[in-house]
Design a protein around this motif. Structure first.
Motif, mmCIF file in Angstrom:
data_model
loop_
_atom_site.group_PDB
_atom_site.id
_atom_site.type_symbol
_atom_site.label_atom_id
_atom_site.label_comp_id
_atom_site.label_asym_id
_atom_site.label_seq_id
_atom_site.Cartn_x
_atom_site.Cartn_y
_atom_site.Cartn_z
ATOM 1 N N SER A 1 35.044 31.287 48.434
ATOM 2 C CA SER A 1 33.990 32.420 48.174
ATOM 3 C C SER A 1 33.394 32.512 49.441
ATOM 4 O O SER A 1 32.978 33.646 50.083
ATOM 5 C CB SER A 1 32.937 32.575 47.201
ATOM 6 N N CYS A 2 33.573 31.267 50.441
ATOM 7 C CA CYS A 2 33.220 31.185 52.029
ATOM 8 C C CYS A 2 34.073 32.323 52.832
ATOM 9 O O CYS A 2 33.700 33.194 53.793
ATOM 10 C CB CYS A 2 32.971 30.114 52.221
ATOM 11 N N ASN A 3 35.145 31.653 52.475
ATOM 12 C CA ASN A 3 36.128 31.851 53.360
ATOM 13 C C ASN A 3 37.146 33.762 52.923
ATOM 14 O O ASN A 3 37.045 34.731 53.585
ATOM 15 C CB ASN A 3 37.637 31.466 53.317
ATOM 16 N N VAL A 4 36.174 33.850 51.515
ATOM 17 C CA VAL A 4 36.631 35.382 51.060
ATOM 18 C C VAL A 4 35.797 36.772 52.274
ATOM 19 O O VAL A 4 36.154 37.068 52.356
ATOM 20 C CB VAL A 4 36.694 35.622 50.059
ATOM 21 N N SER A 5 34.545 35.846 52.138
ATOM 22 C CA SER A 5 33.422 36.578 52.829
ATOM 23 C C SER A 5 33.535 36.635 54.221
ATOM 24 O O SER A 5 33.090 37.708 54.855
ATOM 25 C CB SER A 5 32.308 35.910 52.521
#
Length: 926
Positions: free
Chosen positions: A724-728
């Motif tokens: 989720s952090c990398n997608v953001s």
């Protein structure tokens, strides 16, 4: 006549027990009296080869090492390290390479140790053997034995080959490691009818690797080396070792995940670079940005975090008596759907215990379990059976008849009860040991009794007579003490002893009462022995069965069992609630196994029991069709266990197989997770296993299942957080490029962000406390993805939320506040880091509020948040670091904006969880 060689080893092995000695000698061209001639033995050694278990060609160290780097995700990480180095981000490149090398080294060590199982099997072979050659007894290396050799075996010897017995004298062997039979096996030299006699019931055969525990025997070698029963098991292990081992569920999921990341990284590079080109951005700058995002899209800390999480789980499991030999096994056990468990020592204590006595029409309970000689005697029926004085331990003084019954039990006994380091142990037959313990509970110690009752002679147990007799002399009185099967011994009795020690005639009515008591005990899966004596013998007595075992005085019955582990029943129930089916596989008799399985709750409803003979009649297809309806397998061999595991796995089950003997090793190696017993387990079993239960307790297996589930749950939380952090980060750059904004983040800022958020917070999530109700959830399906559709949507939605917050902060500062590009980037950079750190708290649970879980219940996460926050503030406030990361100074108002926006993910997710719980509470429960 030459030796027959047109039979396969399996055919030969199954027919030797059914062959008469004369025919056997003809087939083997052997002499059952003088043995082989030396020249014949030398010729056969050349023909059949050495009597040893050859090791499989070892896999080269280089091959083992290189095999650790074939995973897709490992190659993605190596690519990320190369790119990071090209970008001169040496810290990130070094960290990624260190992760890759560490994981490769750990995997290499684990696989190298696993290849030692055949070496352990080889160590079971005897170094020497006593044979008759040319009519002379000689000791030769066991590897030189050949079919037709006449071998002599006595108590304490390890059997050097598969041997058809031609002569026995009170001979017993311990075959638990090969057949699963928990008690020593009485041997005979008589032929057996039928070729399909189960291995555990071939009383005229002894097998390589088993141990003689009493008596003497002589027999002809019928199989050597890999043609023995032990050799066939070694071949099965070798085949399983050479075959490609099916990946564990976690390995399969990470492999799928690796492919996804590979395509994601390539897609990010292509899309961002093309969009930048269309906007007219400098190609070199866009390439660096695209590659930085590709590196950021790959959570390079994941393998290390998975490894560390599994290692920490291993540490916790050791405290719960489960030693993990292969790290992926931790998670595999957590996804188990079937546990195939041995009975003796795992579900039971492996300590035979006398629980009931029958004398003079009365039944008495013997309290206490195991070999500890602590317990009392109390009447079960006719409470007024005796009246006596109380002695020091608080129990009632038993009547004379009971004392005589237990005295006979101790004196007609070949076992020894002794205490070592505070623990009581039995040397010898466990059944005889149980009788010694029962006598000791009434302060009747064998050594004290023997000091008053001198040993005169013995008629050993014989399977035809089903009795044994010991003659002893006390003063001038000579007495024969006899124990054996109740129905047989009762037929030799003419009188019985009453509770008060008097002698009365044994009427037909009393005989029937005794037989009914015996039947009642047998229905409760108790093993029953009868005791009798014949006092007043003349000296010297005739030490023959006919002279001693007649006109006996019946004393009573002793009923015993191997008691259940008290925690095993609870553990079976816990597994049931967790959706895990427990299957009992044992070498013991079917009736005994069924009774114990019912007590444990393993066998209920329409679940059935199968014996090894019944299993042989089923094809693999028929077994697969019935496998889910069978809860108990009794009198089974190594091949049966292997078939059972394969049948379950063919139905899509994740199978854990437990065992302690050599006969368990092939099935343990075949199972998704092999579990060996730490106390009673052989070296072979331990080396073939993935996990060793140090206390031989089924409850420890259930505890390991819970730990495995908790570990997988935490790994999934970690992956959720990382993705989720990398997608953001990817979405921030993608949206900015799409809508024509300047790039909100620089390549070096992206790489730093990936480092500071993928490290300590992710690791702290990996050690999050286990969720409540974990063992009331069904097992995960083996084909389930690491991230299901719902979790992928959540990852995308949460990544979008954080991207919108950071991109909104960038646009607001750049256009709303009129700040320069460097300052706006610094705000966006800091907001992105802080929202990700706050989001780590959201990822602790998809359903429960942080306040319900407890803010401080994961102190590691609080510490990780503080360290990462400090690192981010450091690069902003230290001038040299700020210059390196192109970060501009921020006014106080910007810090207030950053603090407010950073808390938004937490507020949004808490509100989302609240509405979801309200919606769930409103659903009808009927």
């Amino acid at each position: 006549m030459s030796i027959m060689t047109n039979q396969t080893p399996a055919q030969q092995t199954r027919s030797w027990h059914a062959t008469a000695v004369e025919e056997l000698c003809a087939q083997l061209d052997a002499d059952a009296q003088a043995g082989l001639r030396q020249e014949d033995a030398a010729r056969r050694l050349r023909q059949y080869g050495p009597n040893e278990l050859p090791e499989a060609p070892p896999t080269s160290i280089l091959t083992l090492l290189l095999s650790q780097f074939t995973s897709v995700i490992i190659w993605v990480l190596i690519g990320a390290a190369v790119i990071s180095g090209w970008l001169e981000d040496w810290i990130d490149a070094a960290a990624i390479l260190a992760i890759v090398l560490l994981n490769g080294l750990l995997g290499f060590i684990q696989e190298y140790r696993a290849e030692q199982s055949l070496a352990a099997l080889k160590r079971l072979s005897m170094a020497t053997a006593k044979v008759l050659r040319n009519g002379t007894v000689r000791s030769i290396p066991a590897r030189e034995l050949v079919p037709g050799d006449l071998v002599l075996v006595e108590a304490g010897d390890q059997v050097p080959a598969d041997i058809r017995l031609t002569y026995v004298a009170g001979f017993q062997t311990q075959e638990a490691s090969l057949t699963g039979e928990s008690t020593p096996v009485q041997k005979s030299s008589e032929g057996l009818a039928g070729k399909d006699v189960p291995l555990a019931e071939r009383a005229n055969m002894v097998f390589m690797g088993t141990v003689a525990v009493s008596g003497k025997a002589r027999g002809l070698v019928v199989e050597t080396g890999m043609r023995t029963e032990l050799g066939r098991i070694a071949a099965m292990i070798q085949t399983a070792a050479e075959a490609e081992r099916t990946a564990t569920p976690l390995q399969r999921r990470l492999e799928q995940f690796g492919y996804t990341l590979l395509w994601l990284a390539l897609g990010v590079v292509a899309v961002v670079f093309l969009l930048g080109e269309l906007r007219g951005e400098p190609p070199v700058a866009m390439f660096l940005t695209a590659v930085s995002l590709a590196v950021a899209a790959v959570p390079e800390g994941l393998p290390a975090i998975v490894t560390i999480t599994l290692a920490l789980g291993v540490t916790r499991m050791v405290k719960r008596q489960a030693l993990i030999r292969k790290l992926p096994a931790v998670e595999t056990l957590g996804s188990a759907t079937v546990i195939c468990s041995d009975k003796t020592g795992t579900l039971t204590k492996n300590e035979m215990t006398v629980t009931r006595l029958f004398m003079d029409g009365q039944v008495f309970e013997v309290t206490g379990e195991g070999y500890q000689p602590d317990g009392d005697l109390k009447p079960v029926e006719a409470a007024a059976a005796w009246a006596g004085e109380r002695h020091g331990s608080g129990s009632t003084e038993p009547p004379p008849g009971i004392r005589e019954l237990l005295t006979a039990s101790a004196l007609c006994n070949g076992a020894t009860l002794q205490q070592e380091d505070g623990t009581w142990r039995v040397l010898g037959d466990p059944t005889e040991g149980a009788l010694l313990v029962a006598a000791a509970k009434l302060n009747l110690w064998k050594d004290e009794l023997e000091s008053r009752c001198r040993f005169i002679g013995e008629v050993p147990f014989d399977p035809q007579r089903k009795m044994m007799t010991v003659v002893r002399q006390a003063g001038s009185e000579v007495t024969a003490y006899v124990k054996g099967a109740p129905d047989v011994l009762l037929s030799r009795c003419t009188d019985l002893m009453t509770l008060d020690g008097k002698r009365e005639p044994l009427t037909d009515e009393v005989r029937q009462r005794i037989l009914r008591a015996n039947d009642a005990f047998a229905r409760d899966a108790l093993r029953v022995l009868a005791m009798a004596e014949r006092p007043g013998l003349e000296m010297p007595p005739a030490l023959t069965s006919d002279a001693l075992e007649r006109d006996l005085l019946f004393l009573g019955l002793a009923a015993m069992k191997d008691p259940l582990r008290p925690e095993a029943k609870v553990a079976v129930q816990v597994c049931r609630e967790a959706g895990i089916r427990t299957v009992m596989i044992t070498g013991d008799h079917k009736d005994t196994a069924v009774a114990i399985a019912r007590d444990l709750g393993i066998l209920d409803g329409d679940r059935a029991a199968l014996s090894g003979v019944e299993l042989d009649r089923l094809s693999d297809e028929q077994l697969g069709a019935r496998i889910e309806r069978v809860g108990v397998y009794a009198r089974v061999s190594a091949e049966h266990k292997l078939r059972i595991v394969k049948a379950w796995r063919s139905r899509g089950a994740v199978v854990a197989m437990t065992g302690d003997g050599v006969n368990d090793a092939p099935a343990i190696k075949e199972a998704d997770i092999g579990v060996a017993m730490g106390i009673t387990g052989t070296d072979v079993t331990k080396e073939a296993s993935d996990m060793v239960v140090m206390d031989d307790n089924f409850a420890s297996i259930a505890a390991a299942v819970e730990e495995g589930r908790g570990i997988f749950d935490n790994i999934r939380k970690t992956i959720h957080f990382l993705l989720s952090c990398n997608v953001s980060e990817v979405l921030v750059m993608l949206f900015a490029t799409l809508i024509g904004l300047p790039l909100p983040l620089l390549p070096i800022q992206i790489l730093w962000m990936n480092l500071v958020t993928d490290g300590f917070p992710a690791l702290a999530l990996a050690v999050d406390p286990k969720a409540p109700g974990l063992m009331r959830q069904p097992p995960r399906r083996p084909d389930d993805r690491l991230l299901d559709r719902g979790r992928l949507l959540a990852i995308g939605g949460q990544g979008l939320m954080m991207a919108v917050i950071a991109l909104g902060a960038f646009a607001y500062c750049l256009y709303g506040l009129g700040q320069n590009l460097e300052q706006a980037r610094t705000v966006a950079f800091t907001v992105m880091v802080l929202v990700q750190l706050v989001h780590a708290f959201n990822c602790r649970s998809a359903d429960h509020s942080l306040f319900r879980l407890g803010v401080t219940t994961n102190p590691q996460l609080l510490l990780a948040f503080g360290l990462s926050l400090g690192a981010q503030l450091g690069i902003l406030l230290v001038p040299a670091a700020a210059s390196l990361f192109k970060a501009g100074p921020l006014p106080l108002a910007d810090w207030g904006l950053i603090a407010l926006l950073s808390l938004l993910p937490f507020v949004i997710m808490e509100l989302w969880k609240f509405f979801r719980s309200c919606k769930a509470d409103m659903k009808p429960t009927g």
